[in-house]
Design an enzyme around this catalytic site. Structure first.
Site, PDB file in Angstrom:
ATOM      1  N   ASP A 239      15.012  17.725 -32.512  1.00  0.00           N
ATOM      2  CA  ASP A 239      16.296  17.643 -33.200  1.00  0.00           C
ATOM      3  C   ASP A 239      16.027  17.176 -34.631  1.00  0.00           C
ATOM      4  O   ASP A 239      14.976  16.602 -34.916  1.00  0.00           O
ATOM      5  CB  ASP A 239      17.206  16.662 -32.477  1.00  0.00           C
TER       6      ASP A 239
ATOM      7  N   ASP B 118      22.237  16.147 -27.647  1.00  0.00           N
ATOM      8  CA  ASP B 118      20.884  16.463 -27.210  1.00  0.00           C
ATOM      9  C   ASP B 118      20.664  16.154 -25.738  1.00  0.00           C
ATOM     10  O   ASP B 118      19.651  16.573 -25.165  1.00  0.00           O
ATOM     11  CB  ASP B 118      19.857  15.671 -28.031  1.00  0.00           C
TER      12      ASP B 118
ATOM     13  N   ASP C  45      18.044  12.673 -30.103  1.00  0.00           N
ATOM     14  CA  ASP C  45      18.659  11.345 -30.085  1.00  0.00           C
ATOM     15  C   ASP C  45      20.169  11.351 -29.876  1.00  0.00           C
ATOM     16  O   ASP C  45      20.752  10.323 -29.543  1.00  0.00           O
ATOM     17  CB  ASP C  45      18.363  10.615 -31.398  1.00  0.00           C
TER      18      ASP C  45
ATOM     19  N   CYS D 191       0.839  -1.198   0.000  1.00  0.00           N
ATOM     20  CA  CYS D 191       0.000   0.000   0.000  1.00  0.00           C
ATOM     21  C   CYS D 191       0.875   1.249   0.000  1.00  0.00           C
ATOM     22  O   CYS D 191       2.103   1.186   0.140  1.00  0.00           O
ATOM     23  CB  CYS D 191      -0.934   0.010   1.215  1.00  0.00           C
TER      24      CYS D 191
ATOM     25  N   CYS E  19       2.977   1.732   3.128  1.00  0.00           N
ATOM     26  CA  CYS E  19       4.224   0.959   3.119  1.00  0.00           C
ATOM     27  C   CYS E  19       5.306   1.695   2.338  1.00  0.00           C
ATOM     28  O   CYS E  19       6.471   1.736   2.752  1.00  0.00           O
ATOM     29  CB  CYS E  19       3.982  -0.413   2.497  1.00  0.00           C
TER      30      CYS E  19
END
Length: 773
Positions: free
Chosen positions: A461, A650, A646, A60, A63
């Site tokens: 990009d 970047d 990518d 839960c 927890c």
């Protein structure tokens, strides 16, 4: 992958042995040796280490809070993040000598803990236990309910007492066996001075049973054995469904893990071959790979030629050729021929392992909404206890009837269980992560969903993101057919991107042109073909021709020529084609009111040509620090930026943006920096993820509203005494099921179903509260 410290052979051998063993708190008094913890961890940058600990008894939001806060207090620990779906906690600490006592601390907090999840591939014992408990509780509830009907219809006192005793006899084993799931959790919290959701549940069940037993002994007319058994039954329905949903959410992770090879045939220096488990493979080992086998770890081809199924990496089903020097990623399939490869990483550091970790991390993201939900659930237990006590006192003052006061207090304890509130956000994140995976998108942080739904600007990009990074011949139709045919036939002997683009024009050409040719590839220069007494060269102008070439110097990103005995025959111009779905992606984003621009380090003329074809703004010749500065200026002006990139250049921009995405083909650093990674070639992953994020946000608003509305309505009714413990049990369970069912309606941005999103327009006002939380 990020560079990590190489362990010694002794450490690796020890680690491979430890990988198959779980270090439980039950063993060795809950203690784990420091060297065991270090071997189970991995080295991060800046002197940090990270380890994953399996905590199977978490269930839960309370927890989660307890585990994270308890571990965060340890010296040297910089971060502790729980993934409730996989029941694991990821801990990062400063490596300055002796590791912190992580497992011992979890033991002191009342949780079973393992350094590694040794039961990952074993039978789901938790589900088996829940199912048995549910069956026993259901049997008891059904039979007691039938006896209660007889009592309600007017049984005489003797028959009523007999049925009450039979009901008690049926309820006891159900209480002991089915109730222990809640009692065990509640006692573990109370004996350490804490509380959780199971405390009010356990108190309610025990009070209902105790009051019923008291009434039965004293020949009373009322008994609530049916309420106690039914409460357990309905609670276990909700808990079993929650467990099943979390396991279903993990099927994507399991499916990825199943793509890993179990082992490989290792070629030893003495020429012998031995089959080695994948966990024992080390960088530098030589592996013989047969057709039909999966790549066990990230590797490099030493010799051999074959075709690969790279759909795991690229999403494309077309085979890709593999030859000497090519880098291979774990999980891809070797299709046609044998290969000799060299391992470049351990199994835990491979591309496949990275994808599994990203998928597991998705549900663990701590969004603002989730912090609100967890904090409310954490405060709920003491609030419920206080409300129940005040209700008891109030009814005692008003009526003086102890039986009535206890009954109403029990109903308040039961009906106000915060299960619905605790499930409101995590269930949506679990379902959203799975929906994204079905679209080929890996979510690394659940909080990224919330940020992605807020974006109003997309920065792209160019090379490798908006375009494929694969050249395409532009002027093939303008060249003489004989020259084009000759260049194409020479180009088929190379795997260079420009050669492959030329080779596409080889179909239908006269193969006899090169029957007697001797063709060799000169690294870094091009291809040389000896045909008769003539030498043909296809490649760089400075190498292919004897004098400076002006024609064909071109405005494009490459400059390849064909020459005969050093004299120019033809020049070839290339461009980088757009990624699949690029135009449709930009159109859909524009229709959603999102501003779009290209931010590239490429030359202005190249970027302009792409930007003008798509009708969007652009910036060119931008360095990495310039990209960060540009995104910062946009966000300073109030924009919420999604960066899609990518390359290595970047990565800083991906981190700086409000949200970020990267293709699976991106550099390792780019993938690590991005919030989401899409596996397919199509750029349509961007609007798909945006639609799912919007749908997830609406469902989170709805779930929080449903949980709040339920409690606002249920608590006054229960305090007023209009609800019996049995009705309270049914209402509480139905509220949890309603939240789970609402989360399951998540789709990819289509109709949300039963609720009109406009109904919830007021709920975005919760967002500032989420941030402050």
């Amino acid at each position: 992958m990020a560079m990590r410290r190489r362990t010694t052979e002794l450490e690796i051998a020890m680690a491979s042995g430890f990988a198959e063993k779980a270090f439980s708190t039950a063993a060795n008094g809950g203690r784990v040796r420091a060297d065991e913890l270090r071997l189970a961890s991995r080295v991060l940058k800046d002197g940090f280490r990270q380890v994953e600990i399996s905590v199977p008894t978490m269930h839960c939001g309370g927890c989660m809070q307890k585990v994270e806060k308890g571990l965060a207090k340890l010296p040297g620990v910089s971060e502790a993040r729980v993934n409730l779906t996989s029941k694991r906690v990821t801990v990062r600490w400063q490596d300055e000598g002796v590791p912190p006592p992580l497992v011992e601390t979890l033991h002191s907090l009342g949780f079973e803990a393992h350094l590694t999840d040794a039961k990952a591939d074993a039978k789901d014992h938790t589900f088996s236990e829940l199912l048995r408990a549910l069956a026993i509780a259901g049997f008891a509830a059904g039979n007691i309910m039938m006896l209660s009907v007889s009592v309600w219809t007017g049984a005489d006192p003797a028959t009523r007492d007999l049925f009450h005793w039979i009901s008690a006899a049926i309820a006891v084993p159900a209480l002991v066996y089915s109730g222990r799931i809640f009692f065990r959790s509640a006692w573990g919290a109370l004996r350490r001075g804490h509380t959780n959701m199971d405390v009010p549940i356990s108190i309610g069940v025990l009070l209902a049973f105790g009051l019923s037993l008291y009434e039965t002994i004293h020949h009373g007319s009322h008994a609530y054995f049916d309420a106690a058994a039914s409460l357990l039954f309905f609670l276990l329905i909700g808990r079993t469904l929650d467990h099943l949903m979390r396991e279903r959410a993990r099927t994507a992770v399991t499916g990825l893990a199943n793509l890993a090879a179990r082992g490989a045939l290792v070629l030893r220096p003495d020429g012998t071959r031995v089959y080695t488990p994948v966990d024992d493979l080390k960088p530098g080992m030589t592996i013989q790979l047969s057709a039909g086998e999966r790549i066990p770890v990230d590797a490099r081809v030493i010799s051999g030629q074959s075709n690969l199924d790279c759909s795991l990496v690229t999403g494309e089903s077309l085979p890709r050729p593999a030859s000497a020097g090519m880098l291979l990623q774990a999980g891809t399939m070797n299709l046609t021929g044998p290969l000799t490869i060299e391992a470049m990483s351990d199994a835990k550091d491979s591309f496949l392992a990275e994808m599994v970790r990203m998928m597991e991390a998705a549900e663990a993201g701590r969004s603002g909404f989730r912090r609100i939900s967890d904090r409310a659930a954490q405060l709920y237990a003491p609030a419920v206890h206080t409300a129940a006590f005040l209700t008891f006192v109030g009814w005692m003052i008003a009526t003086g009837d102890v039986h009535r006061a206890i009954t109403v207090a029990i109903a308040v304890l039961i009906i106000t269980c915060p299960c619905a509130l605790g499930l409101a956000v995590p269930m949506v994140q679990v379902v959203a992560a799975r929906r994204l995976f079905e679209k080929g998108i890996l979510l690394k942080d659940g909080g990224a969903l919330e940020r992605l739904a807020e974006i109003d600007t997309v920065v792209l990009d160019k090379t490798g993101t908006l375009t494929l990074g694969a050249p395409r011949l532009l002027n093939g139709e303008t060249l003489e057919p004989a020259i084009m045919a000759l260049a194409a036939r020479i180009a088929v002997h190379s795997q260079h991107p420009y050669a492959r683009a030329l080779a596409a024009f080889a179909d239908g050409t006269d193969v006899s042109l090169l029957d007697d040719a001797r063709i060799t590839e000169v690294s870094g220069a091009g291809l040389e073909a000896h045909i008769g007494e003539h030498v043909y060269r296809l490649g760089r102008p400075s190498w292919a021709v004897a004098e400076r070439v002006e024609a064909g110097a071109g405005r494009h990103s490459s400059n390849v020529v064909l020459s005969k005995d050093g004299k120019l025959l033809g020049a070839f111009e290339f461009s980088d084609p757009l990624r699949d779905g690029a135009a449709e992606t930009l159109q859909e984003l524009k229709q959603s009111g999102i501003a779009i621009e290209i931010l590239s380090g490429d030359r202005a003329e190249t970027v302009r040509r792409v930007a003008e074809s798509l009708g969007i703004a652009f910036s060119s010749d931008v360095r990495p620090d310039g990209k960060v500065a540009h995104i910062g200026s946009l966000q300073d002006s109030g924009r919420k930026v999604l960066m899609v990139g990518d390359g290595l250049n970047d990565a800083p921009a991906l981190v700086a943006a409000h949200a970020s995405m990267a293709p699976a083909s991106a550099a390792d650093i780019g993938r690590n920096a991005a919030d989401l990674v899409f596996l397919h070639e199509s750029l349509m992953a961007v609007p798909q993820a945006f639609r799912i994020a919007l749908s997830a946000r609406k469902l989170v608003y709805q779930n929080l509203a449903l949980a709040v509305i339920y409690n606002l309505c249920a608590v006054p009714i229960a305090i007023a005494g209009f609800v019996t413990p049995l009705v309270a049990a049914i209402a509480m369970s139905l509220s949890s099921l309603l939240v789970v069912a609402n989360a399951l309606r998540l789709r990819d941005g289509g109709r949300l179903g039963y609720f009109d999103a406009k109904t919830w327009d007021i709920l975005p006002r919760l967002r500032p509260v989420a941030r402050s939380a």
